[in-house]
Design an enzyme around this catalytic site. Structure first.
Site, PDB file in Angstrom:
ATOM      1  N   ILE A  88      35.953  30.104  89.396  1.00 21.62           N
ATOM      2  CA  ILE A  88      37.179  30.396  90.136  1.00 21.62           C
ATOM      3  C   ILE A  88      36.885  31.476  91.172  1.00 21.62           C
ATOM      4  CG2 ILE A  88      39.573  31.162  90.006  1.00 21.62           C
ATOM      5  CD1 ILE A  88      39.147  28.529  88.607  1.00 21.62           C
ATOM      6  N   GLU A  89      37.213  31.209  92.425  1.00 17.52           N
ATOM      7  CA  GLU A  89      36.997  32.208  93.474  1.00 17.52           C
ATOM      8  C   GLU A  89      38.063  33.290  93.342  1.00 17.52           C
ATOM      9  OE1 GLU A  89      37.307  34.598  96.405  1.00 17.52           O
ATOM     10  OE2 GLU A  89      38.776  32.983  96.678  1.00 17.52           O
ATOM     11  N   SER A  90      37.647  34.561  93.367  1.00 16.43           N
ATOM     12  CA  SER A  90      38.521  35.654  92.947  1.00 16.43           C
ATOM     13  C   SER A  90      39.677  35.939  93.904  1.00 16.43           C
ATOM     14  CB  SER A  90      37.706  36.926  92.715  1.00 16.43           C
ATOM     15  OG  SER A  90      37.056  37.333  93.896  1.00 16.43           O
ATOM     16  N   LYS A  91      39.455  35.841  95.223  1.00 20.65           N
ATOM     17  CA  LYS A  91      40.580  36.104  96.134  1.00 20.65           C
ATOM     18  C   LYS A  91      41.661  35.056  95.952  1.00 20.65           C
ATOM     19  CE  LYS A  91      42.076  36.759 100.898  1.00 20.65           C
ATOM     20  NZ  LYS A  91      41.715  36.813 102.336  1.00 20.65           N
ATOM     21  N   CYS A 190      29.351  40.546  97.505  1.00 20.32           N
ATOM     22  CA  CYS A 190      30.075  39.280  97.566  1.00 20.32           C
ATOM     23  C   CYS A 190      29.335  38.292  98.461  1.00 20.32           C
ATOM     24  CB  CYS A 190      31.490  39.527  98.094  1.00 20.32           C
ATOM     25  SG  CYS A 190      32.424  38.008  98.398  1.00 20.32           S
ATOM     26  N   ASP A 197      29.814  44.822  94.919  1.00 17.97           N
ATOM     27  CA  ASP A 197      30.297  44.561  93.562  1.00 17.97           C
ATOM     28  C   ASP A 197      29.519  45.465  92.618  1.00 17.97           C
ATOM     29  OD1 ASP A 197      32.018  42.462  94.376  1.00 17.97           O
ATOM     30  OD2 ASP A 197      30.358  41.038  94.328  1.00 17.97           O
ATOM     31  N   HIS A 229      29.554  37.260  91.053  1.00 21.64           N
ATOM     32  CA  HIS A 229      29.209  37.882  89.772  1.00 21.64           C
ATOM     33  C   HIS A 229      28.554  36.889  88.810  1.00 21.64           C
ATOM     34  CE1 HIS A 229      32.618  40.000  91.529  1.00 21.64           C
ATOM     35  NE2 HIS A 229      32.474  41.020  90.718  1.00 21.64           N
ATOM     36  N   GLU A 230      29.221  35.742  88.643  1.00 21.69           N
ATOM     37  CA  GLU A 230      28.750  34.746  87.683  1.00 21.69           C
ATOM     38  C   GLU A 230      27.350  34.254  88.037  1.00 21.69           C
ATOM     39  OE1 GLU A 230      33.225  34.027  88.493  1.00 21.69           O
ATOM     40  OE2 GLU A 230      31.438  34.645  89.600  1.00 21.69           O
ATOM     41  N   ARG A 258      38.603  44.335  91.302  1.00 17.86           N
ATOM     42  CA  ARG A 258      38.988  44.261  92.707  1.00 17.86           C
ATOM     43  C   ARG A 258      40.214  43.365  92.793  1.00 17.86           C
ATOM     44  NH1 ARG A 258      34.543  42.159  96.405  1.00 17.86           N
ATOM     45  NH2 ARG A 258      33.752  44.278  96.200  1.00 17.86           N
ATOM     46  N   GLY A 259      41.218  43.826  93.522  1.00 20.21           N
ATOM     47  CA  GLY A 259      42.431  43.029  93.651  1.00 20.21           C
ATOM     48  C   GLY A 259      43.132  42.799  92.329  1.00 20.21           C
TER      49      GLY A 259
END
Length: 282
Positions: A88-91, A190, A197, A229-230, A258-259
């Site tokens: 899953i893309e974090s933004k 990122c 990160d 990260h993953e 973050r976020g």
């Protein structure tokens, strides 16, 4: 630069682009990134992966309205299985969670089930979600990674470009050891925005003893490396398995948030139960 940094699969991501925030539920905001992007260059095949594991997410900024319009807040715990087609893309995850803010749900379980269903659809894999009331978590002390910290070595470092060369002949001797090593100096960037990160990493292994100076130099070499990260955790696992050939190996990283989200991936080829308490920087 990662070999797939400009891959067309990344073109449609909202990450790194100006984005409008929506506060009414919209599952279409979620975006996945194929795990194959980093696994293929590492020769990691979906049907024969050398590890199991999960991506553990903590959701700190989660709010919605109950049936009477009263705002609710919770801390969410999400575990995304390593076999999912996508990460899953974090933004996009943050934007998706924001869309809950002015949306009414009949119950907490309806929120949990909605999250679980949407994340499963995006990731194309197994996802579990738990929601916690704030009073369930209040007073919990910061946790720490069990193991020996390798950060305080009296060495000189002047190269911060990623390289696996540091792991050449890093495992030596005939004696088999079983130990857990920890570093808080993991820093990568990122894949898209190149924003830093920050993470702590725990490496548990059984095998020939790993040279701690070489391991630290290898971890520090991620400082200019651009990956999610993953992907970093899978790269570290794969490199250690390849160069050091331990009988058992577990790699677990906990990154700063973050976020309103933190991501904590782990990969292992043995029995491993990750401690999920937040570290001092989280």
């Amino acid at each position: 630069m990662s070999s797939y940094e400009n891959h067309q699969a990344l073109d449609g991501l909202t990450l790194g682009k100006s984005t409008d925030y929506r506060d009414n539920y919209d599952a279409s905001l979620l975006q996945g990134v194929p795990r194959s992007l980093n696994r293929d260059p590492l020769d990691l095949k979906a049907d024969n992966l050398p590890f199991h594991g999960a991506d553990i997410w903590t959701l700190y900024e989660l709010s919605w309205l109950n049936a009477k319009g009263v705002p609710q807040v919770a801390v969410g715990h999400v575990e995304l299985d390593y076999t999912s087609v996508n990460l899953i893309e974090s933004k996009s995850f943050k934007l998706y969670l924001n869309s809950f803010n002015q949306t009414r749900f009949d119950s907490w379980d309806a929120v949990r089930q909605t999250l679980e269903n949407d994340l499963r659809a995006c990731a194309q894999g197994e996802v579990s979600v738990a929601l916690y009331r704030l009073d369930e978590l209040e007073g919990q002390p910061a946790a720490h990674f069990h193991g020996t910290c390798i950060d305080d070595q009296d060495i000189t470092i002047d190269n911060y470009q990623f390289s696996t060369d540091y792991l050449e002949n890093a495992a030596s001797g005939e004696k088999v050891v079983e130990e857990t090593l920890v570093s808080h100096l993991l820093k990568s960037n990122c894949l898209i925005t190149h924003q830093p990160d920050w993470g702590s990493i725990q490496i548990c292994y059984r095998g020939r003893k790993i040279d701690r100076e070489k391991l630290l130099r290898y971890l520090v070499s991620f400082r200019h490396h651009n990956e999610f990260h993953e992907q970093c955790v899978e790269r570290i696992f794969n490199d250690l398995l390849r160069f050091c050939q331990p009988e058992k190996l577990s790699v677990y990283a906990r990154y700063t948030r973050r976020g309103g989200l933190d991501i904590n991936p782990w990969r292992s080829n043995t029995d491993f139960v990750p401690a999920t308490g937040r570290l001092v920087r989280q």
